[in-house]
Write a protein that holds these residues in place. Sequence first.
Motif, mmCIF file in Angstrom:
data_model
loop_
_atom_site.group_PDB
_atom_site.id
_atom_site.type_symbol
_atom_site.label_atom_id
_atom_site.label_comp_id
_atom_site.label_asym_id
_atom_site.label_seq_id
_atom_site.Cartn_x
_atom_site.Cartn_y
_atom_site.Cartn_z
ATOM 1 N N GLU A 235 0.855 -1.197 0.000
ATOM 2 C CA GLU A 235 0.000 0.000 0.000
ATOM 3 C C GLU A 235 0.885 1.240 0.000
ATOM 4 O OE1 GLU A 235 -2.713 -0.313 3.410
ATOM 5 O OE2 GLU A 235 -2.587 -2.474 3.129
ATOM 6 N N PRO B 24 0.965 5.347 0.643
ATOM 7 C CA PRO B 24 0.167 6.447 1.200
ATOM 8 C C PRO B 24 -0.182 7.485 0.113
ATOM 9 C CG PRO B 24 2.112 6.024 2.551
ATOM 10 C CD PRO B 24 2.272 5.238 1.289
ATOM 11 N N ARG C 5 -15.009 6.150 11.025
ATOM 12 C CA ARG C 5 -14.053 7.266 11.062
ATOM 13 C C ARG C 5 -14.341 8.219 12.222
ATOM 14 N NH1 ARG C 5 -10.365 8.126 6.894
ATOM 15 N NH2 ARG C 5 -10.536 6.377 5.488
ATOM 16 N N ARG D 270 -4.722 10.952 9.691
ATOM 17 C CA ARG D 270 -4.687 10.047 8.530
ATOM 18 C C ARG D 270 -3.603 8.985 8.731
ATOM 19 N NH1 ARG D 270 -2.124 8.039 4.825
ATOM 20 N NH2 ARG D 270 -0.242 9.144 5.447
ATOM 21 N N GLU D 271 -2.457 9.407 9.276
ATOM 22 C CA GLU D 271 -1.354 8.476 9.482
ATOM 23 C C GLU D 271 -1.744 7.379 10.485
ATOM 24 O OE1 GLU D 271 2.974 8.983 11.202
ATOM 25 O OE2 GLU D 271 2.760 10.210 9.413
ATOM 26 N N GLU E 46 -4.612 5.197 8.628
ATOM 27 C CA GLU E 46 -4.296 4.457 7.400
ATOM 28 C C GLU E 46 -2.947 3.758 7.417
ATOM 29 O OE1 GLU E 46 -4.871 6.988 3.971
ATOM 30 O OE2 GLU E 46 -6.725 7.815 4.793
ATOM 31 N N ASP E 47 -1.963 4.319 8.119
ATOM 32 C CA ASP E 47 -0.625 3.724 8.100
ATOM 33 C C ASP E 47 -0.400 2.826 9.316
ATOM 34 O OD1 ASP E 47 -0.516 5.369 5.941
ATOM 35 O OD2 ASP E 47 0.976 6.758 6.738
ATOM 36 N N ASP F 251 -5.510 0.113 9.852
ATOM 37 C CA ASP F 251 -5.931 -0.105 8.463
ATOM 38 C C ASP F 251 -7.439 0.131 8.409
ATOM 39 O OD1 ASP F 251 -6.596 -0.984 5.960
ATOM 40 O OD2 ASP F 251 -5.630 -2.946 6.119
ATOM 41 N N TYR G 277 -9.388 1.264 6.058
ATOM 42 C CA TYR G 277 -10.130 0.841 4.857
ATOM 43 C C TYR G 277 -10.605 -0.600 4.989
ATOM 44 C CZ TYR G 277 -8.489 5.109 2.622
ATOM 45 O OH TYR G 277 -8.240 6.425 2.328
#
Length: 878
Positions: A430, A432, A735, A802-803, A806-807, A810, A812
């Motif tokens: 993935e 970013p 979220r 966001r970090e 998403e990082d 996970d 999503y």
Amino acid sequence: MEKLDNVNSMNVKKSNLGKLEYIEAYRTEEVREILNPLVEEWFFGKFKDFSLTQRYGVKAINDRKNILVSAPTGGTKTLTAFLSILNYLVGLGIKKELEDKIYAVYCSPLKALSNDIFVNLIDPLKEIQELAEKKGLKMQDIRVGLRTGDTTVAERAKMARKTPHILVTTPESLAIVITTTKFSEKMNALEFIVLDEIHALTNKRGVYLSLSLERLNDLSLIEPVRIGLSATISPLDEIARFLVGGERDCLIAEVKLTKKIEIDLEFPGKNILEAESFESQKELYKILDKLIQENRTTLIFTNTRAATERIIHHLENQFPGKYADVIGAHHSSMSKEKRFEIEERLRKGELKVVVSSTSLELGIDIGSIDLVVLLRSPKSVSRALQRIGRAGHKLHENPRGRFIVLDRDDMVECGILMKEMIEKKIDSAEIPKNALDVLAQQIFGMAITKVWDVDEMLRVIRRSYCYKDLTRDDFFSVVSYLAGDYALEHRNVYAKIWYDEKENKIGKRGKLARVIYMTNIGTIPNESHISVVIGSGNNRGETVGKIDEGFLERMKRGDIFVLGGAKYQYLYARGMKAFVAANVSKNPTIPSWFSEMLPLNFDVACDIGRFRKLVKERMKDKKECMEFISEHLYCRKDVASEIFDYFKEQSEFSEIPDEKTIIVEKFKEEKEFLLFHSLYGRRVNDALARAYAYAAARLKHRDVEMGISDNGFFIAGESLDAEKITKWVKSKDLREILKEAIDKTDILKRRFRHCASRSLMILRNYKGREKSVGKQQVHSEFLYSAVRKISSEFPILREARREVFEDLMDIYNAEKVLKWIEEEKVKIKIIRVPIVSPFGLNLMMQGKADLIKMEDKVKFLKRMHELHLKVIGDRGKD
């Protein structure tokens, strides 16, 4: 292999993005005929023939086509990239047409790798030069320059006087070079860019590099050819776009070397439950010693630095004198000099065995390795392949590896990894997208080089695949921060650029702009140790030890951990101090090695869920089921037997969770536990656990604890309402729930410091003075409070969120799992059990791991095993 019109038309993808084409290998004679006679003679004097990788890549690069070359470790990728470039430069050198400019940039994520290539480039050039002299040909010198963070001022000055034709560098040094006026002028007709080890750049460093490449492109009068080199990675389309940007065409060479992977899986001791007993541990070191003695050079991978040191200690202790001067450690905490020394001794064949955590995964040339041993799961197929690919790094040697596992979950996981390696099924990487902190640093760098038209700047940025969907609003929110619109001067954050709305122009502000940028460049955050201080009671103010930042990041208020054999409860953090309560009687909730654990890849986790379902369907017939396990995983019968017994015990005690069923077990210890068997990897479970724990708190349950692992998570509290909690969390709300759940946590504050440092809100260096990590953290905490008062949507705060989402987590795939539940593709089944089930044991034990001695752990596992069998037996009597 015949070239099929070079391109298989069925594999051409068309969209508003550039065209991607999967190519076939060229014939030897087609590649040979493009070589300059001198290069041809040199090449075939050294090699019998082109490698398969070279037949894919050399001609395409010669024809000036962007290309991504993906080949297993040891597939001669580097020479594939350089052969065309050397061929071109030798041709110019013979004709005396070499100009005083940089023709090619080779960029690698590793400084050590850059040194490696330097050696691999200089030697061929010297040999070609000697051959030219023998033939009476006069050829201009082809110069190679190395520019990394370790390059001395004298070497840099020499490079500025005598421009290298090939520049070997790292992502950070490349950003400095393109912002240096004199040097950047030498790149205004750059012809080749080589990106090596792309698989190691699917992170913010890669995002940063993707913008540097677009800036480099903007500098150059001609469009340089982009050449990407990668070990086995997936999805190739995505990586190709990342290499060339959204709009350009790219060829993809997926080189499937016919190397057969020789791999096996074993465990020490009579059965897996006793794998960590004193006797089995002695057996483990006997197994390792036997493997080391049977091979010239063995590389052992562990997953943590502590395990690396432990293996060396035990081998030296158990076999006194045998490993003196022939064993070495290699991990990221060691000094650069020590790591170089180990690499050099490996290359020379002076070491018989090296034990490494993750630091030897990338393609540094470490010479010939015969065998790779993987102690515990590497958590992803691509990582396993990179590690095992170190054995058989030579072109025609098969990679040879051995998994050694120490518990039941690890055995199942490594079995699936082994299957996917043999079947060449690669998990997805993935990259970013739209990272606003990286964007801020690069906008500042761009403004230093010239005054930009705003639309032109945005166009250049959007050419990077990582920013192709960047909105004008996000772009202008970063410009607004950099231009000082948020009035943060009272917190020492000053405007770095000016923005003229009428003229639609952006430029740098301040005389020190260039120096500030050059001395604070890059994306890798400074990390340090945190002092653990008693924050209450008699010994208040006493420092009891240190923990690393990654560990603090994962703790939440109330967590119990072990340090130096004593238990402490985490209260809060200030700067680089964590305040704790001592004399705690509760059980630990988080193991000390938690921050070093690699997360299980989501694709692999789902495949384990699928495997569970297939075994579940065959449980009734033991013989058939064991044959299936053995064939499916390519494993030995004793391994299949252990897996069958494990699954049977879970099936009879509770139920086997699988890809279609999340089992939630309800049981009581000192609190009531809901243990979710959600096998989706730790990053997904982190998001789900926080959401369900938040739901429990909102439903008036107090003091909710949680624990996470790759195989599931638990929440614990007083009399939990499982039905209400599981129904409360919805995919559309995830979220917002997580935004609330992480808002006051240390994880967000620490990530904010990293993002603030990348976006140059916090300067690591100013006027020659370096700011310590502690001072950065204190400054960051003041900034964090100030920013939250201004706006919860401040771009760098949004990026920190966001970090985390998403990082680190996970989000999503967590949303995907919740959608599966809502669409009834996956069902949740709540089961009341008297004690934790076999599949839940590792998760429940991980907090206590630091307190339990190996022997006690084995006794505990056996006792639990007996209890499980007793419950099953008692049910049978009813």
